[in-house]
Motif scaffolding. Structure first.
Motif, PDB file in Angstrom:
ATOM      1  N   THR A  17      58.914  66.363  21.105  1.00  0.00           N
ATOM      2  CA  THR A  17      59.769  66.346  19.915  1.00  0.00           C
ATOM      3  C   THR A  17      60.687  65.130  19.917  1.00  0.00           C
ATOM      4  O   THR A  17      61.093  64.659  18.855  1.00  0.00           O
ATOM      5  CB  THR A  17      60.626  67.616  19.835  1.00  0.00           C
ATOM      6  OG1 THR A  17      61.458  67.710  21.010  1.00  0.00           O
ATOM      7  CG2 THR A  17      59.747  68.861  19.742  1.00  0.00           C
ATOM      8  N   ASN A  18      61.053  64.623  21.118  1.00  0.00           N
ATOM      9  CA  ASN A  18      61.939  63.466  21.252  1.00  0.00           C
ATOM     10  C   ASN A  18      61.339  62.493  22.259  1.00  0.00           C
ATOM     11  O   ASN A  18      61.043  62.881  23.391  1.00  0.00           O
ATOM     12  CB  ASN A  18      63.333  63.883  21.723  1.00  0.00           C
ATOM     13  CG  ASN A  18      64.057  64.756  20.719  1.00  0.00           C
ATOM     14  OD1 ASN A  18      63.662  65.891  20.469  1.00  0.00           O
ATOM     15  ND2 ASN A  18      65.108  64.228  20.132  1.00  0.00           N
ATOM     16  N   TYR A  64      60.639  66.338  25.739  1.00  0.00           N
ATOM     17  CA  TYR A  64      61.566  65.198  25.770  1.00  0.00           C
ATOM     18  C   TYR A  64      61.100  64.230  26.846  1.00  0.00           C
ATOM     19  O   TYR A  64      60.869  64.629  27.984  1.00  0.00           O
ATOM     20  CB  TYR A  64      62.974  65.711  26.080  1.00  0.00           C
ATOM     21  CG  TYR A  64      64.031  64.657  26.326  1.00  0.00           C
ATOM     22  CD1 TYR A  64      65.002  64.388  25.374  1.00  0.00           C
ATOM     23  CD2 TYR A  64      64.082  63.947  27.521  1.00  0.00           C
ATOM     24  CE1 TYR A  64      65.997  63.430  25.608  1.00  0.00           C
ATOM     25  CE2 TYR A  64      65.061  62.989  27.754  1.00  0.00           C
ATOM     26  CZ  TYR A  64      66.016  62.747  26.801  1.00  0.00           C
ATOM     27  OH  TYR A  64      66.991  61.792  27.035  1.00  0.00           O
ATOM     28  N   GLN A  77      61.946  62.755  16.624  1.00  0.00           N
ATOM     29  CA  GLN A  77      62.834  61.608  16.840  1.00  0.00           C
ATOM     30  C   GLN A  77      62.182  60.632  17.813  1.00  0.00           C
ATOM     31  O   GLN A  77      61.734  61.012  18.883  1.00  0.00           O
ATOM     32  CB  GLN A  77      64.185  62.075  17.380  1.00  0.00           C
ATOM     33  CG  GLN A  77      65.179  60.939  17.587  1.00  0.00           C
ATOM     34  CD  GLN A  77      66.596  61.443  17.783  1.00  0.00           C
ATOM     35  OE1 GLN A  77      67.008  62.424  17.178  1.00  0.00           O
ATOM     36  NE2 GLN A  77      67.353  60.782  18.629  1.00  0.00           N
ATOM     37  N   TYR A  87      61.940  58.514  23.937  1.00  0.00           N
ATOM     38  CA  TYR A  87      62.789  57.334  24.101  1.00  0.00           C
ATOM     39  C   TYR A  87      62.032  56.382  25.032  1.00  0.00           C
ATOM     40  O   TYR A  87      61.874  56.665  26.221  1.00  0.00           O
ATOM     41  CB  TYR A  87      64.144  57.721  24.696  1.00  0.00           C
ATOM     42  CG  TYR A  87      64.872  58.769  23.885  1.00  0.00           C
ATOM     43  CD1 TYR A  87      65.829  58.402  22.941  1.00  0.00           C
ATOM     44  CD2 TYR A  87      64.589  60.125  24.041  1.00  0.00           C
ATOM     45  CE1 TYR A  87      66.482  59.364  22.184  1.00  0.00           C
ATOM     46  CE2 TYR A  87      65.234  61.090  23.284  1.00  0.00           C
ATOM     47  CZ  TYR A  87      66.184  60.698  22.357  1.00  0.00           C
ATOM     48  OH  TYR A  87      66.827  61.648  21.603  1.00  0.00           O
TER      49      TYR A  87
END
Length: 446
Positions: free
Chosen positions: A283-284, A252, A313, A286
């Protein structure tokens, strides 16, 4: 809730009521006092510490309950209760006195300690230093220190001797470990907000979660966290990614830059290929638009040399669809073979940037494939040409696409919304299941 009502009844009983009421509530006191100790601990964990302290002072049965309780929370509710109907000078004295009394009467370990430090007179900060010294002998495992005062608090050296810490959260402080500091060997969660760093070496071999928000002096910070899985770097004054490139378990990442940092020390920037070549376990992700521009060093490939096989994502915000951002976005989408959910927040867009329009309309773009992508959400959609062409590209290149949610900017006029919607609905689609849903901003999401 019934248990908490009974606890309130204890305090009212001890504060003195009518004999009939006292007899009834005395039964309640007996009932709650005879509960197992672990249940009593759960009650204390959910009631204001001031109420628990009053109970311990007024009842022989509860005299040692708080003194042995391993979780102490001096939060904003606690300081607000003391501040009520007091002058600032009275509050300073009474707040420190009450905290001193609770700590000095405590024996046994303190496993969790929360302090929301209010605005205190500078002379009173020496008392806070003494509280930290007291805690250093109590085996604290979880420490939350939030400074609400206008001036940063210099963390005393005692804090760096908390060898049992597994969780540390602190805000608005000066963070300067002593030169003898060897790290927190058991720490697995570290949250630092508005921290000013001096020369700091953090050896945290068990750290799993690291959050740095609005910190300064970050270039003085050297972190070693080989087990790191979640990383947040939000609007700090410097981006030192070298520390985290070796984090092979990172899943993340939340990365956002303040204005102007993309021009800082350009020669030392890490490229898109370098970063995601090391972070292939994500996996993620932002990422903000400023960070994408930071990564746009040199030529952006159509696809990364190493595919992002774990990324599920991807969320991008503060996006303006300039050429650097657009190239990075398409590269990430085409390199993430298992990406399922993609969300993008539009900040501002130059409607007639010819270089971007030509880039998006190149015939070779429609020959590329974005595999796996199922759901797309576009927020603050403004209806500009780059946005429309970007959606057209997604529709033509994503064979697994099921839904595109378009949340329109409130400034977009109704007739423009209808015109753009008709245009988008005419675009060809690689997926027979692809649907477009237009909805006002902040309506029900996926």
């Amino acid at each position: 809730m019934i248990v908490f009502f009974l606890f309130g009844s204890i305090i009212r009983t001890m504060m003195g009521k009518s004999s009939e009421t006292t007899a009834t509530e005395g039964d309640m006191e007996d009932r709650i006092s005879s509960l197992p100790r672990n249940v009593i601990d759960l009650i204390l964990d959910r009631v204001p510490i001031r109420d628990a302290a009053r109970a311990s002072l007024l009842s022989s049965k509860w005299r040692y309950v708080l003194a042995e309780y391993p979780h102490l929370r001096f939060n904003q509710q606690f300081s607000n209760a003391i501040a009520r109907n007091r002058l600032p000078s009275e509050f300073n004295n009474d707040y420190v006195h009450i905290v001193n009394r609770i700590l000095l009467q405590h024996f046994g370990p303190i496993l969790k300690f929360v302090l929301d430090l209010p605005e205190l007179h500078p002379m009173r900060l020496s008392d806070v230093d003494q509280w930290m010294l007291f805690l250093s002998r109590k085996g604290v495992r979880e420490l939350t220190f939030d400074n609400s005062s206008s001036s940063p608090y210099k963390l005393p050296a005692y804090i760096f001797s908390f060898s049992e810490l597994t969780y540390l959260k602190t805000s608005r402080c000066i963070f300067r470990p002593p030169t003898t500091f060897e790290g927190f060997s058991k720490l697995n969660r570290l949250i630092l907000v508005e921290i000013t760093f001096g020369s700091s070496v953090l050896n945290v071999p068990q750290l799993v979660i690291l959050i740095l928000r609005n910190c300064s002096g970050v270039h003085h910070l050297n972190v070693s966290a080989p087990q790191l899985q979640k990383l947040t770097l939000y609007e700090n004054d410097y981006l030192a990614l070298d520390n985290y490139m070796i984090c092979k378990k990172l899943a993340y990442a939340y990365l956002a830059l303040p204005n102007g940092i993309q021009q800082h020390r350009q020669g030392e920037r890490i490229s898109l290929q370098e970063l995601f070549g090391c972070w292939n376990t994500l996996t993620n992700a932002y990422l903000d638009g400023r960070f994408l521009k930071y990564l746009a060093a040199g030529i952006i490939p159509g696809r990364l040399p190493t595919t992002m096989d774990c990324l599920r994502q991807l969320m991008l915000f503060r996006i303006s669809f300039d050429l650097d951002q657009t190239a990075c976005i398409l590269c990430l989408l085409q390199s993430s073979l298992c990406l399922q959910k993609f969300e993008i927040w539009i900040e501002s867009v130059a409607d007639n940037d010819v270089t971007v329009l030509n880039y998006l309309e190149e015939p070779s773009r429609t020959n590329q494939t974005i595999d796996g992508l199922q759901t797309v959400k576009i927020r603050y959609f403004k209806g500009s040409k780059p946005e429309v062409l970007f959606i057209k590209l997604l529709l033509s290149c994503a064979p697994s696409l099921e839904k595109i949610y378009i949340e329109e900017d409130e400034k977009l006029l109704l007739n423009e919304r209808l015109r753009i919607a008709k245009e988008l609905m005419r675009f060809s689609r690689a997926s027979t299941k692809a649907e477009m849903m237009f909805q006002p901003l902040n309506s029900a999401s996926t």
